[in-house]
Design a protein around this motif. Structure first.
Motif, PDB file in Angstrom:
ATOM      1  N   GLU A   1       4.019  11.807 -26.129  1.00 28.09           N
ATOM      2  CA  GLU A   1       2.756  11.991 -26.853  1.00 28.09           C
ATOM      3  C   GLU A   1       1.745  10.967 -26.359  1.00 28.09           C
ATOM      4  OE1 GLU A   1       4.877  10.963 -30.141  1.00 28.09           O
ATOM      5  OE2 GLU A   1       5.962  12.854 -30.274  1.00 28.09           O
ATOM      6  N   ALA A   2       0.614  11.455 -25.828  1.00 28.20           N
ATOM      7  CA  ALA A   2      -0.354  10.549 -25.214  1.00 28.20           C
ATOM      8  C   ALA A   2      -1.778  10.924 -25.587  1.00 28.20           C
ATOM      9  CB  ALA A   2      -0.200  10.566 -23.696  1.00 28.20           C
ATOM     10  N   GLU A   3      -2.617   9.905 -25.566  1.00 29.41           N
ATOM     11  CA  GLU A   3      -4.053  10.118 -25.715  1.00 29.41           C
ATOM     12  C   GLU A   3      -4.607  10.757 -24.444  1.00 29.41           C
ATOM     13  OE1 GLU A   3      -5.589   5.763 -24.168  1.00 29.41           O
ATOM     14  OE2 GLU A   3      -5.188   6.029 -26.305  1.00 29.41           O
ATOM     15  N   ILE A   4      -5.841  11.215 -24.494  1.00 34.03           N
ATOM     16  CA  ILE A   4      -6.500  11.794 -23.325  1.00 34.03           C
ATOM     17  C   ILE A   4      -6.373  10.827 -22.155  1.00 34.03           C
ATOM     18  CG2 ILE A   4      -8.747  12.437 -22.372  1.00 34.03           C
ATOM     19  CD1 ILE A   4      -9.455  13.531 -25.133  1.00 34.03           C
ATOM     20  N   ARG A   5      -5.955  11.348 -21.005  1.00 37.71           N
ATOM     21  CA  ARG A   5      -5.665  10.512 -19.857  1.00 37.71           C
ATOM     22  C   ARG A   5      -6.939   9.973 -19.212  1.00 37.71           C
ATOM     23  NH1 ARG A   5      -2.716   8.604 -21.581  1.00 37.71           N
ATOM     24  NH2 ARG A   5      -1.896   7.626 -19.711  1.00 37.71           N
ATOM     25  N   PRO A   6      -6.860   8.807 -18.566  1.00 37.92           N
ATOM     26  CA  PRO A   6      -8.057   8.194 -17.980  1.00 37.92           C
ATOM     27  C   PRO A   6      -8.585   8.924 -16.752  1.00 37.92           C
ATOM     28  CG  PRO A   6      -6.095   6.883 -17.509  1.00 37.92           C
ATOM     29  CD  PRO A   6      -5.679   7.929 -18.494  1.00 37.92           C
ATOM     30  N   LYS A   7      -7.702   9.635 -16.022  1.00 37.14           N
ATOM     31  CA  LYS A   7      -8.146  10.357 -14.827  1.00 37.14           C
ATOM     32  C   LYS A   7      -8.442  11.809 -15.192  1.00 37.14           C
ATOM     33  CE  LYS A   7      -4.649   9.335 -12.118  1.00 37.14           C
ATOM     34  NZ  LYS A   7      -3.830   9.246 -10.884  1.00 37.14           N
TER      35      LYS A   7
ATOM     36  N   LEU B   1      11.591   4.489  19.046  1.00 37.40           N
ATOM     37  CA  LEU B   1      11.949   3.422  19.962  1.00 37.40           C
ATOM     38  C   LEU B   1      11.159   2.159  19.676  1.00 37.40           C
ATOM     39  CD1 LEU B   1      12.252   5.469  23.276  1.00 37.40           C
ATOM     40  CD2 LEU B   1      14.112   4.380  22.013  1.00 37.40           C
ATOM     41  N   MET B   2       9.938   2.322  19.163  1.00 35.21           N
ATOM     42  CA  MET B   2       9.125   1.165  18.812  1.00 35.21           C
ATOM     43  C   MET B   2       9.659   0.467  17.560  1.00 35.21           C
ATOM     44  SD  MET B   2       5.357   2.851  19.368  1.00 35.21           S
ATOM     45  CE  MET B   2       4.497   1.487  18.586  1.00 35.21           C
ATOM     46  N   SER B   3      10.558   1.128  16.825  1.00 35.60           N
ATOM     47  CA  SER B   3      11.098   0.590  15.567  1.00 35.60           C
ATOM     48  C   SER B   3       9.983   0.171  14.631  1.00 35.60           C
ATOM     49  CB  SER B   3      12.038  -0.592  15.844  1.00 35.60           C
ATOM     50  OG  SER B   3      13.143  -0.165  16.580  1.00 35.60           O
ATOM     51  N   GLU B   4       8.949   0.982  14.569  1.00 37.59           N
ATOM     52  CA  GLU B   4       7.803   0.664  13.727  1.00 37.59           C
ATOM     53  C   GLU B   4       7.290   1.938  13.073  1.00 37.59           C
ATOM     54  OE1 GLU B   4       4.216  -0.541  15.758  1.00 37.59           O
ATOM     55  OE2 GLU B   4       3.751  -1.951  14.158  1.00 37.59           O
ATOM     56  N   PHE B   5       6.988   1.844  11.796  1.00 34.32           N
ATOM     57  CA  PHE B   5       6.426   2.966  11.053  1.00 34.32           C
ATOM     58  C   PHE B   5       4.961   2.662  10.779  1.00 34.32           C
ATOM     59  CE2 PHE B   5      10.937   2.827  10.198  1.00 34.32           C
ATOM     60  CZ  PHE B   5      11.312   4.137  10.463  1.00 34.32           C
ATOM     61  N   ARG B   6       4.098   3.525  11.293  1.00 27.26           N
ATOM     62  CA  ARG B   6       2.655   3.325  11.155  1.00 27.26           C
ATOM     63  C   ARG B   6       2.146   4.318  10.112  1.00 27.26           C
ATOM     64  NH1 ARG B   6      -0.014   0.528  14.764  1.00 27.26           N
ATOM     65  NH2 ARG B   6      -1.803   1.958  14.840  1.00 27.26           N
ATOM     66  N   ILE B   7       1.608   3.771   9.027  1.00 29.23           N
ATOM     67  CA  ILE B   7       1.355   4.557   7.821  1.00 29.23           C
ATOM     68  C   ILE B   7      -0.131   4.838   7.639  1.00 29.23           C
ATOM     69  CG2 ILE B   7       1.844   4.747   5.367  1.00 29.23           C
ATOM     70  CD1 ILE B   7       4.323   4.147   7.205  1.00 29.23           C
ATOM     71  N   CYS B   8      -0.453   6.100   7.417  1.00 25.47           N
ATOM     72  CA  CYS B   8      -1.784   6.504   6.965  1.00 25.47           C
ATOM     73  C   CYS B   8      -1.662   7.038   5.541  1.00 25.47           C
ATOM     74  CB  CYS B   8      -2.379   7.578   7.870  1.00 25.47           C
ATOM     75  SG  CYS B   8      -3.060   6.940   9.417  1.00 25.47           S
ATOM     76  N   ILE B   9      -2.642   6.719   4.716  1.00 27.34           N
ATOM     77  CA  ILE B   9      -2.636   7.148   3.316  1.00 27.34           C
ATOM     78  C   ILE B   9      -3.828   8.064   3.067  1.00 27.34           C
ATOM     79  CG2 ILE B   9      -2.822   6.386   0.915  1.00 27.34           C
ATOM     80  CD1 ILE B   9      -1.401   3.830   1.703  1.00 27.34           C
ATOM     81  N   VAL B  10      -3.561   9.201   2.452  1.00 22.30           N
ATOM     82  CA  VAL B  10      -4.622  10.140   2.090  1.00 22.30           C
ATOM     83  C   VAL B  10      -4.881  10.013   0.593  1.00 22.30           C
ATOM     84  CG1 VAL B  10      -5.379  12.540   2.087  1.00 22.30           C
ATOM     85  CG2 VAL B  10      -3.888  11.704   3.923  1.00 22.30           C
ATOM     86  N   ALA B  11      -6.029   9.464   0.254  1.00 22.43           N
ATOM     87  CA  ALA B  11      -6.524   9.225  -1.112  1.00 22.43           C
ATOM     88  C   ALA B  11      -6.171   7.812  -1.570  1.00 22.43           C
ATOM     89  CB  ALA B  11      -6.034  10.252  -2.119  1.00 22.43           C
ATOM     90  N   ALA B  12      -7.178   7.137  -2.121  1.00 19.83           N
ATOM     91  CA  ALA B  12      -7.063   5.713  -2.452  1.00 19.83           C
ATOM     92  C   ALA B  12      -7.149   5.451  -3.948  1.00 19.83           C
ATOM     93  CB  ALA B  12      -8.149   4.924  -1.719  1.00 19.83           C
ATOM     94  N   GLY B  13      -6.732   6.429  -4.755  1.00 25.79           N
ATOM     95  CA  GLY B  13      -6.714   6.232  -6.198  1.00 25.79           C
ATOM     96  C   GLY B  13      -5.502   5.429  -6.629  1.00 25.79           C
ATOM     97  N   ALA B  14      -5.119   5.588  -7.893  1.00 26.65           N
ATOM     98  CA  ALA B  14      -4.013   4.798  -8.441  1.00 26.65           C
ATOM     99  C   ALA B  14      -2.715   5.019  -7.671  1.00 26.65           C
ATOM    100  CB  ALA B  14      -3.821   5.135  -9.918  1.00 26.65           C
ATOM    101  N   ARG B  15      -2.408   6.264  -7.340  1.00 22.36           N
ATOM    102  CA  ARG B  15      -1.166   6.528  -6.618  1.00 22.36           C
ATOM    103  C   ARG B  15      -1.267   6.115  -5.153  1.00 22.36           C
ATOM    104  NH1 ARG B  15       2.695   5.499  -8.923  1.00 22.36           N
ATOM    105  NH2 ARG B  15       3.945   6.534  -7.330  1.00 22.36           N
ATOM    106  N   GLY B  16      -2.447   6.230  -4.566  1.00 27.80           N
ATOM    107  CA  GLY B  16      -2.625   5.718  -3.212  1.00 27.80           C
ATOM    108  C   GLY B  16      -2.370   4.224  -3.161  1.00 27.80           C
ATOM    109  N   ARG B  17      -2.845   3.515  -4.180  1.00 26.64           N
ATOM    110  CA  ARG B  17      -2.596   2.075  -4.270  1.00 26.64           C
ATOM    111  C   ARG B  17      -1.107   1.787  -4.441  1.00 26.64           C
ATOM    112  NH1 ARG B  17      -6.060  -1.718  -4.654  1.00 26.64           N
ATOM    113  NH2 ARG B  17      -8.285  -1.245  -4.516  1.00 26.64           N
ATOM    114  N   ALA B  18      -0.435   2.603  -5.251  1.00 26.83           N
ATOM    115  CA  ALA B  18       1.003   2.408  -5.458  1.00 26.83           C
ATOM    116  C   ALA B  18       1.773   2.616  -4.152  1.00 26.83           C
ATOM    117  CB  ALA B  18       1.511   3.359  -6.536  1.00 26.83           C
ATOM    118  N   HIS B  19       1.393   3.634  -3.386  1.00 23.37           N
ATOM    119  CA  HIS B  19       2.044   3.867  -2.098  1.00 23.37           C
ATOM    120  C   HIS B  19       1.794   2.688  -1.162  1.00 23.37           C
ATOM    121  CE1 HIS B  19       3.121   8.369  -1.999  1.00 23.37           C
ATOM    122  NE2 HIS B  19       2.837   8.072  -3.261  1.00 23.37           N
ATOM    123  N   ALA B  20       0.543   2.220  -1.108  1.00 22.64           N
ATOM    124  CA  ALA B  20       0.212   1.099  -0.222  1.00 22.64           C
ATOM    125  C   ALA B  20       1.023  -0.139  -0.587  1.00 22.64           C
ATOM    126  CB  ALA B  20      -1.284   0.802  -0.296  1.00 22.64           C
TER     127      ALA B  20
END
Length: 343
Positions: free
Chosen positions: A163-169, A10-29
């Protein structure tokens, strides 16, 4: 739908919490920040400095513990962006608090955790979606149409070289973190095959190695995941998927991919999500898109629409669990040297 969920709608609002702030957390944000009716309210990460950095960037509150965040914050959607081994606990807790959950792939490292996540969200009557964002790419959408039109005939042999080099994470190389490319990246490919071929996997054969072993970049990891493999998957439709993949090459070699779909009547070459070329006896035809689609944003928009219209998200928990089962069967095939049945 719970009383709390009705109030949020009814508030027509989505309130978002993010768990983990790494690269994918940043992408979600970043994706959530582009949704007009969404408000980023909080982020939790065990690395407090990282949580505060992302919180400051988007005007959120920062926590070191996702449990405290979910206890204090009045959110109705939770983005779970931890390593795969840690997806289950925040997903289950968020569902118990009446929150919809948008989770990174893979769903988990074990079938038990994946099933627990699906059951918790089902029981709470909240949505569970997964970040198989390639479903929303231009090439994937075009392939969906071409395969439906039987453009190169069936069955197809769909081969992928990555084919990839050793990943950064480091978590990507940790058997108990994201479990290497078979656990972390191949679920994208497995989901892509299931969705576009409209079929289920029957059995898997694979061989694998650990190319990163002995390299200083991963010396701190107690148990390395398999990082290199050749994989063959047979589908109920008669189609075959073949992958050659490595994340164990020396640093400096970058990442390169090659993808093609071979059929009795032609070949489709896939160049990322922006271009594909179909070659048949009558000639070649190339399809390209100039403006690259933001696949993360498109997936988040789909998830929001699924909540609003009370429909199933395009990438579900069941989809993610099927991809996990294919990953685990691949690892079992490598361990045993035998074909592993998925039927």
């Amino acid at each position: 739908m719970t009383l709390q969920s009705r109030r949020w709608m009814l508030m027509s609002e989505f309130r978002i919490c993010i768990v983990a702030a790494g690269a994918r957390g940043r992408a979600h944000a970043r994706a959530w920040s582009q949704i007009p009716d969404a408000q980023l309210v909080a982020v939790a990460d065990v690395e407090e400095e990282r949580a505060h950095a992302l919180a400051n960037e988007y005007g959120m509150r920062a926590y070191a513990d996702f449990r405290e965040m979910l206890e204090r914050e009045d959110c109705n959607v939770v983005s779970v962006c931890t390593p795969a081994s840690l997806h289950c606990a925040p997903t289950v807790l968020a569902a118990q608090k009446g929150c919809h959950v948008l989770c990174e792939k893979p769903i988990a490292l074990t079938i038990e955790d994946g099933e627990a996540m699906i059951e918790a969200t089902r029981k709470a009557n909240v949505k569970l979606g997964f970040f198989f964002q390639r479903r929303f790419g231009y090439a994937s959408q075009k392939l969906d149409k071409l395969l439906a039109e039987n453009a190169v005939g069936r069955p197809v042999l769909w081969r992928i070289f990555s084919e990839a080099e050793i990943r950064p994470k480091l978590a990507m190389h940790d058997k108990h973190g994201n479990n290497g490319p078979i656990g972390d990246y191949c679920p994208h490919l497995f989901d892509r095959w299931r969705w576009l071929l409209k079929t289920e996997a029957l059995r898997v054969a694979a061989r694998g190695f650990v190319y990163a072993r002995g390299k200083p970049e991963v010396a701190s990891i107690r148990e390395l995941a398999i990082d290199t493999a050749a994989i063959i998957i047979e589908f109920a439709s008669g189609d075959i998927g073949a992958i050659v993949i490595t994340w164990g090459l020396p640093r400096g070699l970058g990442w390169r991919n090659s993808e093609a779909i071979l059929g009795p009547n032609g070949i489709i070459d896939v160049d990322g999500e922006a271009k594909l070329t179909i070659s048949r006896p009558e000639g070649q035809e190339t399809f390209t898109v100039e403006d690259k689609l933001d696949m993360d944003l498109a997936l988040v928009q789909d998830f929001i629409d699924a909540i609003r219209t009370n429909r199933t998200p395009k990438a579900t928990g069941e989809d993610a669990l099927a991809a996990l089962k294919m990953s685990l069967a691949t690892l079992q095939a490598i361990e045993t040297g035998n074909w592993v049945s998925l039927a």
